[in-house]
Design a protein around this motif. Structure first.
Motif, PDB file in Angstrom:
ATOM      1  N   ARG A   1      -1.552  58.563  24.751  1.00 49.88           N
ATOM      2  CA  ARG A   1      -2.592  57.961  25.600  1.00 49.88           C
ATOM      3  C   ARG A   1      -3.922  58.674  25.415  1.00 49.88           C
ATOM      4  NH1 ARG A   1      -0.949  57.827  31.655  1.00 49.88           N
ATOM      5  NH2 ARG A   1      -3.203  57.719  31.856  1.00 49.88           N
ATOM      6  N   ARG A   2      -3.863  60.017  25.334  1.00 49.03           N
ATOM      7  CA  ARG A   2      -5.086  60.799  25.151  1.00 49.03           C
ATOM      8  C   ARG A   2      -5.733  60.474  23.816  1.00 49.03           C
ATOM      9  NH1 ARG A   2      -4.654  67.183  24.744  1.00 49.03           N
ATOM     10  NH2 ARG A   2      -3.453  66.502  22.971  1.00 49.03           N
ATOM     11  N   LEU A   3      -4.936  60.340  22.772  1.00 47.30           N
ATOM     12  CA  LEU A   3      -5.457  60.019  21.449  1.00 47.30           C
ATOM     13  C   LEU A   3      -6.083  58.628  21.425  1.00 47.30           C
ATOM     14  CD1 LEU A   3      -5.796  60.816  18.498  1.00 47.30           C
ATOM     15  CD2 LEU A   3      -3.520  59.888  18.066  1.00 47.30           C
ATOM     16  N   LEU A   4      -5.419  57.646  22.036  1.00 48.46           N
ATOM     17  CA  LEU A   4      -5.978  56.294  22.097  1.00 48.46           C
ATOM     18  C   LEU A   4      -7.296  56.275  22.860  1.00 48.46           C
ATOM     19  CD1 LEU A   4      -2.724  54.232  22.742  1.00 48.46           C
ATOM     20  CD2 LEU A   4      -4.084  54.280  20.652  1.00 48.46           C
TER      21      LEU A   4
ATOM     22  N   MET B   1     -13.963  61.483  31.688  1.00 47.58           N
ATOM     23  CA  MET B   1     -13.299  62.028  32.851  1.00 47.58           C
ATOM     24  C   MET B   1     -11.784  61.805  32.742  1.00 47.58           C
ATOM     25  SD  MET B   1     -14.046  61.095  36.785  1.00 47.58           S
ATOM     26  CE  MET B   1     -14.875  62.459  37.505  1.00 47.58           C
ATOM     27  N   GLU B   2     -11.394  60.598  32.338  1.00 47.88           N
ATOM     28  CA  GLU B   2      -9.967  60.300  32.183  1.00 47.88           C
ATOM     29  C   GLU B   2      -9.356  61.172  31.085  1.00 47.88           C
ATOM     30  OE1 GLU B   2      -6.993  56.527  31.287  1.00 47.88           O
ATOM     31  OE2 GLU B   2      -9.117  56.169  31.620  1.00 47.88           O
ATOM     32  N   HIS B   3     -10.121  61.432  30.028  1.00 50.90           N
ATOM     33  CA  HIS B   3      -9.639  62.273  28.938  1.00 50.90           C
ATOM     34  C   HIS B   3      -9.370  63.691  29.447  1.00 50.90           C
ATOM     35  CE1 HIS B   3      -9.875  64.593  25.160  1.00 50.90           C
ATOM     36  NE2 HIS B   3      -9.334  63.511  24.632  1.00 50.90           N
ATOM     37  N   ALA B   4     -10.259  64.217  30.261  1.00 48.07           N
ATOM     38  CA  ALA B   4     -10.063  65.552  30.834  1.00 48.07           C
ATOM     39  C   ALA B   4      -8.850  65.576  31.761  1.00 48.07           C
ATOM     40  CB  ALA B   4     -11.319  65.987  31.585  1.00 48.07           C
ATOM     41  N   ASP B   5      -8.657  64.508  32.511  1.00 46.37           N
ATOM     42  CA  ASP B   5      -7.484  64.414  33.386  1.00 46.37           C
ATOM     43  C   ASP B   5      -6.195  64.433  32.573  1.00 46.37           C
ATOM     44  OD1 ASP B   5      -9.158  64.288  35.572  1.00 46.37           O
ATOM     45  OD2 ASP B   5      -8.988  62.111  35.802  1.00 46.37           O
ATOM     46  N   LEU B   6      -6.192  63.709  31.449  1.00 46.20           N
ATOM     47  CA  LEU B   6      -5.003  63.706  30.592  1.00 46.20           C
ATOM     48  C   LEU B   6      -4.754  65.093  30.003  1.00 46.20           C
ATOM     49  CD1 LEU B   6      -5.305  60.297  28.733  1.00 46.20           C
ATOM     50  CD2 LEU B   6      -3.495  60.997  30.282  1.00 46.20           C
ATOM     51  N   ASP B   7      -5.823  65.794  29.621  1.00 46.19           N
ATOM     52  CA  ASP B   7      -5.662  67.162  29.123  1.00 46.19           C
ATOM     53  C   ASP B   7      -4.973  68.034  30.164  1.00 46.19           C
ATOM     54  OD1 ASP B   7      -6.699  66.942  26.563  1.00 46.19           O
ATOM     55  OD2 ASP B   7      -8.738  67.461  27.181  1.00 46.19           O
ATOM     56  N   ALA B   8      -5.422  67.917  31.402  1.00 46.89           N
ATOM     57  CA  ALA B   8      -4.824  68.706  32.483  1.00 46.89           C
ATOM     58  C   ALA B   8      -3.360  68.329  32.694  1.00 46.89           C
ATOM     59  CB  ALA B   8      -5.619  68.514  33.769  1.00 46.89           C
ATOM     60  N   LEU B   9      -3.061  67.034  32.665  1.00 51.12           N
ATOM     61  CA  LEU B   9      -1.669  66.594  32.823  1.00 51.12           C
ATOM     62  C   LEU B   9      -0.777  67.122  31.707  1.00 51.12           C
ATOM     63  CD1 LEU B   9      -1.960  62.862  33.940  1.00 51.12           C
ATOM     64  CD2 LEU B   9      -0.899  64.730  35.208  1.00 51.12           C
ATOM     65  N   ILE B  10      -1.286  67.106  30.495  1.00 54.63           N
ATOM     66  CA  ILE B  10      -0.511  67.592  29.351  1.00 54.63           C
ATOM     67  C   ILE B  10      -0.245  69.084  29.494  1.00 54.63           C
ATOM     68  CG2 ILE B  10      -0.629  68.030  26.862  1.00 54.63           C
ATOM     69  CD1 ILE B  10      -2.073  65.268  26.675  1.00 54.63           C
ATOM     70  N   ASP B  11      -1.266  69.830  29.905  1.00 55.46           N
ATOM     71  CA  ASP B  11      -1.082  71.270  30.114  1.00 55.46           C
ATOM     72  C   ASP B  11      -0.046  71.541  31.200  1.00 55.46           C
ATOM     73  OD1 ASP B  11      -2.944  71.824  28.158  1.00 55.46           O
ATOM     74  OD2 ASP B  11      -4.592  72.154  29.583  1.00 55.46           O
ATOM     75  N   GLN B  12      -0.124  70.805  32.305  1.00 53.38           N
ATOM     76  CA  GLN B  12       0.826  70.990  33.395  1.00 53.38           C
ATOM     77  C   GLN B  12       2.236  70.583  32.979  1.00 53.38           C
ATOM     78  OE1 GLN B  12      -0.769  68.683  36.600  1.00 53.38           O
ATOM     79  NE2 GLN B  12      -2.115  70.321  37.316  1.00 53.38           N
TER      80      GLN B  12
END
Length: 51
Positions: free
Chosen positions: A30-33, A1-12
């Motif tokens: 952070r997403r990679l870690l 779930m946190e990984h998906a949140d980071l994906d969304a943040l990166i896109d935004q």
């Protein structure tokens, strides 16, 4: 779930603040870690089968 949140943040961040490279690099790191941590946990749960 946190990984998906980071994906969304990166896109935004890429759309709303394209010139903030440092923040974008930090989010990607952070997403990679987190992805590495998930992979380690999955390997512990399901170890590879012997050949």
């Amino acid at each position: 779930m946190e990984h998906a949140d980071l994906d969304a943040l990166i896109d935004q961040a890429g759309v709303s603040h394209p010139d903030d490279e440092l923040a974008l690099r930090r989010l990607k790191k952070r997403r990679l870690l987190l992805r590495d941590r998930i992979a380690r946990l999955e390997a512990e749960i399901e170890p590879p089968e012997p050949a």
